[in-house]
Every structure is written in structure tokens, then in C-alpha cells.
Design a protein around this motif. Structure first.
Motif, PDB file in Angstrom:
ATOM      1  N   LEU A  38       0.841  -1.191   0.000  1.00 20.78           N
ATOM      2  CA  LEU A  38       0.000   0.000   0.000  1.00 20.78           C
ATOM      3  C   LEU A  38       0.875   1.240   0.000  1.00 20.78           C
ATOM      4  N   GLN A  39       0.412   2.280  -0.676  1.00 20.18           N
ATOM      5  CA  GLN A  39       1.051   3.594  -0.611  1.00 20.18           C
ATOM      6  C   GLN A  39       0.017   4.616  -0.126  1.00 20.18           C
ATOM      7  N   GLU A  40       0.526   5.714   0.431  1.00 14.81           N
ATOM      8  CA  GLU A  40      -0.315   6.759   1.026  1.00 14.81           C
ATOM      9  C   GLU A  40      -1.274   6.142   2.050  1.00 14.81           C
ATOM     10  N   ALA A  41      -0.715   5.273   2.881  1.00 19.62           N
ATOM     11  CA  ALA A  41      -1.526   4.551   3.857  1.00 19.62           C
ATOM     12  C   ALA A  41      -1.527   5.216   5.229  1.00 19.62           C
ATOM     13  N   ASP A  42      -0.891   6.394   5.342  1.00 25.00           N
ATOM     14  CA  ASP A  42      -0.911   7.171   6.582  1.00 25.00           C
ATOM     15  C   ASP A  42      -1.631   8.487   6.351  1.00 25.00           C
ATOM     16  N   ARG A  43      -2.203   9.033   7.425  1.00 22.62           N
ATOM     17  CA  ARG A  43      -2.738  10.388   7.352  1.00 22.62           C
ATOM     18  C   ARG A  43      -1.584  11.371   7.164  1.00 22.62           C
ATOM     19  N   ARG A  44      -1.898  12.517   6.590  1.00 23.77           N
ATOM     20  CA  ARG A  44      -0.836  13.450   6.207  1.00 23.77           C
ATOM     21  C   ARG A  44      -0.308  14.261   7.378  1.00 23.77           C
ATOM     22  N   PHE A  45      -1.177  14.624   8.326  1.00 19.23           N
ATOM     23  CA  PHE A  45      -0.780  15.549   9.378  1.00 19.23           C
ATOM     24  C   PHE A  45      -0.822  14.877  10.748  1.00 19.23           C
ATOM     25  N   GLY A  46      -0.380  15.629  11.759  1.00 16.93           N
ATOM     26  CA  GLY A  46      -0.417  15.147  13.135  1.00 16.93           C
ATOM     27  C   GLY A  46       0.538  13.996  13.351  1.00 16.93           C
ATOM     28  N   ALA A  47       0.043  12.956  14.009  1.00 15.19           N
ATOM     29  CA  ALA A  47       0.872  11.787  14.308  1.00 15.19           C
ATOM     30  C   ALA A  47       1.058  10.877  13.091  1.00 15.19           C
ATOM     31  N   LYS A  48       0.447  11.252  11.964  1.00 13.32           N
ATOM     32  CA  LYS A  48       0.522  10.466  10.725  1.00 13.32           C
ATOM     33  C   LYS A  48       0.123   9.008  10.989  1.00 13.32           C
ATOM     34  N   ALA A  49      -1.024   8.879  11.625  1.00 14.83           N
ATOM     35  CA  ALA A  49      -1.530   7.550  11.963  1.00 14.83           C
ATOM     36  C   ALA A  49      -1.957   6.798  10.717  1.00 14.83           C
ATOM     37  N   GLY A  50      -1.928   5.470  10.799  1.00 14.11           N
ATOM     38  CA  GLY A  50      -2.360   4.640   9.693  1.00 14.11           C
ATOM     39  C   GLY A  50      -3.826   4.858   9.373  1.00 14.11           C
ATOM     40  N   VAL A  51      -4.154   4.823   8.082  1.00  9.98           N
ATOM     41  CA  VAL A  51      -5.533   5.044   7.638  1.00  9.98           C
ATOM     42  C   VAL A  51      -6.429   3.868   8.024  1.00  9.98           C
ATOM     43  N   ILE A  52      -5.918   2.651   7.874  1.00 10.56           N
ATOM     44  CA  ILE A  52      -6.710   1.459   8.170  1.00 10.56           C
ATOM     45  C   ILE A  52      -6.475   1.072   9.627  1.00 10.56           C
ATOM     46  N   PRO A  53      -7.498   1.093  10.468  1.00 10.83           N
ATOM     47  CA  PRO A  53      -7.307   0.720  11.877  1.00 10.83           C
ATOM     48  C   PRO A  53      -6.850  -0.732  12.006  1.00 10.83           C
ATOM     49  N   LEU A  54      -5.947  -0.979  12.937  1.00  8.15           N
ATOM     50  CA  LEU A  54      -5.438  -2.335  13.136  1.00  8.15           C
ATOM     51  C   LEU A  54      -6.561  -3.318  13.446  1.00  8.15           C
ATOM     52  N   HIS A  55      -7.534  -2.884  14.243  1.00 10.50           N
ATOM     53  CA  HIS A  55      -8.613  -3.806  14.608  1.00 10.50           C
ATOM     54  C   HIS A  55      -9.445  -4.187  13.387  1.00 10.50           C
ATOM     55  N   ALA A  56      -9.542  -3.291  12.403  1.00 14.14           N
ATOM     56  CA  ALA A  56     -10.284  -3.617  11.190  1.00 14.14           C
ATOM     57  C   ALA A  56      -9.570  -4.703  10.391  1.00 14.14           C
ATOM     58  N   LEU A  57      -8.240  -4.614  10.332  1.00 15.48           N
ATOM     59  CA  LEU A  57      -7.478  -5.669   9.663  1.00 15.48           C
ATOM     60  C   LEU A  57      -7.639  -6.995  10.394  1.00 15.48           C
ATOM     61  N   GLU A  58      -7.534  -6.941  11.703  1.00 14.34           N
ATOM     62  CA  GLU A  58      -7.603  -8.171  12.496  1.00 14.34           C
ATOM     63  C   GLU A  58      -8.969  -8.841  12.396  1.00 14.34           C
ATOM     64  N   GLU A  59     -10.025  -8.035  12.383  1.00 16.31           N
ATOM     65  CA  GLU A  59     -11.373  -8.585  12.456  1.00 16.31           C
ATOM     66  C   GLU A  59     -12.020  -8.813  11.098  1.00 16.31           C
ATOM     67  N   HIS A  60     -11.592  -8.052  10.090  1.00 12.57           N
ATOM     68  CA  HIS A  60     -12.319  -8.074   8.821  1.00 12.57           C
ATOM     69  C   HIS A  60     -11.431  -8.346   7.611  1.00 12.57           C
ATOM     70  N   SER A  61     -10.266  -8.952   7.815  1.00 12.36           N
ATOM     71  CA  SER A  61      -9.413  -9.251   6.675  1.00 12.36           C
ATOM     72  C   SER A  61      -8.563 -10.476   6.960  1.00 12.36           C
ATOM     73  N   PRO A  62      -8.022 -11.097   5.897  1.00  9.89           N
ATOM     74  CA  PRO A  62      -7.115 -12.238   6.080  1.00  9.89           C
ATOM     75  C   PRO A  62      -5.654 -11.818   6.208  1.00  9.89           C
ATOM     76  N   TRP A  63      -5.363 -10.498   6.346  1.00 11.46           N
ATOM     77  CA  TRP A  63      -3.983 -10.022   6.327  1.00 11.46           C
ATOM     78  C   TRP A  63      -3.529  -9.466   7.672  1.00 11.46           C
ATOM     79  N   LYS A  64      -2.225  -9.411   7.802  1.00  8.25           N
ATOM     80  CA  LYS A  64      -1.585  -8.744   8.934  1.00  8.25           C
ATOM     81  C   LYS A  64      -0.540  -7.787   8.381  1.00  8.25           C
ATOM     82  N   PRO A  65      -0.313  -6.654   9.051  1.00 11.76           N
ATOM     83  CA  PRO A  65       0.735  -5.743   8.587  1.00 11.76           C
ATOM     84  C   PRO A  65       2.102  -6.200   9.072  1.00 11.76           C
ATOM     85  N   ILE A  66       3.121  -5.946   8.264  1.00 11.86           N
ATOM     86  CA  ILE A  66       4.492  -6.226   8.679  1.00 11.86           C
ATOM     87  C   ILE A  66       5.010  -5.008   9.435  1.00 11.86           C
TER      88      ILE A  66
END
Length: 231
Positions: A38-66
Motif C-alpha cells: 500500500l502507498q499513502e496509507a498514513d494520514r498526512r498531518f499530526g501523528a501520521k496515523a495509519g488510515v486502516i485501523p489495526l482492529h479492522a485488519l484483524e477482524e475483517h481481513s485475512p492479512w496482517k501488517p508487517i
């Protein structure tokens, strides 16, 4: 065979100007790749947090982030994220610092997917042609310096508008390009800004850009994908 995909998610903001991470996950589920850059997967300002919440990946996808251990609130590095199936084994991972006037980086990981150990590099290169070539050189040098050799796939938004020049010439010396379709702009795709490149010990069996109702709304880029056969 291993399916890979690359997707500039535009910080999760779709053509309706709404940020909708669930829509991005819907597109990724449609593609159903083993490895995703993925590219541009962080917010642009502030703490530049990830766009996709970790809990959404864990609960609603077959993937994990490296994990690259760079920012606590971000999944990756300068908006670059690598996702792998939850049953994949991550053997190694590291961020690659790139020369640029604005913050840029790439990410690299060795993973065991479907029984095969491969190396994956995700990237988002500069808008400047000279900077892109410097960044391509930095990535290629970094990969070449790795002690252990593995079948390698590089993918991301190269921001290269030319058909065969610029950084494409640099990558093309040692890597083959999957002949994916144009991915930008999603309203009328004419440019192959997004690329999948593979080392000579991969064969590209199938590839393309993913067109669906969801992908035509979720970002300004279409995702691209390829099915690879390791030698």
C-alpha cells in the motif's frame, strides 16, 4: 503460485472526498492477494496515523501488517505498508531511507508465502524525475547488498509517466515489469504510474488492474495485481 498487489489508497479518501477505510478493505478482499503493498496509507498531518485501523485488519481481513518499528501510530514507513496473509511467516523486515527533499521511504521484507521464501519491496517514489532515479538507485543498491538472495518482487507508485525511460530504465536492467493496465487516474486510466517488477526467477502468469464498482470510488488510483510463479 503467489498473488501480489499494489495499491495507492490516497489516504483512504475516495472520489466522493470521504475517508473510508472499510471501502479500501472491500477492494483488497476482491483482489484477494497473498502480499499487498500500500502507498499513502498514513494520514498526512499530526501523528501520521495509519488510515486502516489495526482492529479492522484483524477482524475483517485475512492479512496482517508487517512491522517496521518506525512510528507507533503507523503500520509502515512514510505511508508504505506491506500486508501479508496471517499464516505467512515474516523472516525479516526493514525500512529503506530514500534521498528526497520531502519525506520518502521504501519498505522491504522477507516472507514465507505458500511455502516459498520471497523478498518484497514496497515504494512510493518522488514527483521529480531526478529524485526518482536517485531513489531507484538507492533501492537497487540496498537490495543488491543483501547477503541472502531470494526471488524478489518490487511494487508501488513509481510516479513515472514515461513508457520506458527515467527510473524504469534503472529498474529494468535486472527486473521484468508485469504488463499491468493503466491505473491512473481512476476516472479515465491512461498512466501506468503503479508498477510490479520481478526478478528473473519469477514468471508473471497473469496480471492487470482491478476494475470494480468499489475500486472506481475508493481512491484516485486503481490497484494492480499479478500472479507469480517462482522458478
Amino acid at each position: 503460485m503467489i498473488k501480489v498487489a499494489s495499491y495507492n489508497i490516497h489516504k483512504g479518501i475516495g472520489l466522493d472526498r470521504r475517508r473510508d477505510p472499510a471501502r479500501i478493505l472491500e477492494v483488497l478482499r476482491e483482489i484477494d492477494a497473498d502480499v499487498v503493498a500500500l502507498q499513502e496509507a498514513d494520514r498526512r498531518f499530526g501523528a501520521k496515523a495509519g488510515v486502516i485501523p489495526l482492529h479492522a485488519l484483524e477482524e475483517h481481513s485475512p492479512w496482517k501488517p508487517i512491522s517496521f518499528g518506525m512510528r507507533a501510530s503507523s503500520m509502515g514507513w512514510h505511508g508504505n505498508v506491506l500486508l501479508v496473509r496471517k499464516d505467512a511467516v515474516v523472516l525479516d523486515s526493514e525500512a529503506i531511507h530514500l534521498p528526497a527533499l520531502e519525506p520518502r521511504g521504501a519498505v522491504m521484507a522477507d516472507v514465507r508465502v505458500r511455502g516459498t521464501a520471497i523478498r518484497v519491496v514496497g515504494m512510493h517514489l518522488d514527483l521529480s524525475g531526478l529524485s526518482r532515479r536517485r531513489q531507484a538507485h538507492a533501492i537497487l543498491t540496498h537490495v543488491e547488498a543483501c547477503v541472502e538472495r531470494r526471488p524478489t518482487v518490487m511494487m508501488g507508485d513509481l510516479n513515472e509517466w514515461s513508457a520506458a525511460g527515467g527510473c524504469l530504465r534503472d529498474f529494468g536492467k535486472d527486473y521484468a515489469f508485469a504488463p499491468t493496465d493503466p491505473s491512473f487516474h481512476v476516472r479515465r486510466p491512461i498512466a501506468r504510474l503503479d508498477r510490479i517488477m520481478v526478478s528473473r526467477d519469477f514468471t508473471v502468469m497473469e496480471c492487470g488492474a482491478h476494475h470494480s464498482a468499489a475500486s472506481r470510488k475508493a481512491s484516485d488510483h486503481l490497484p494492480i495485481w499479478a500472479v507469480l510463479e517462482p522458478a
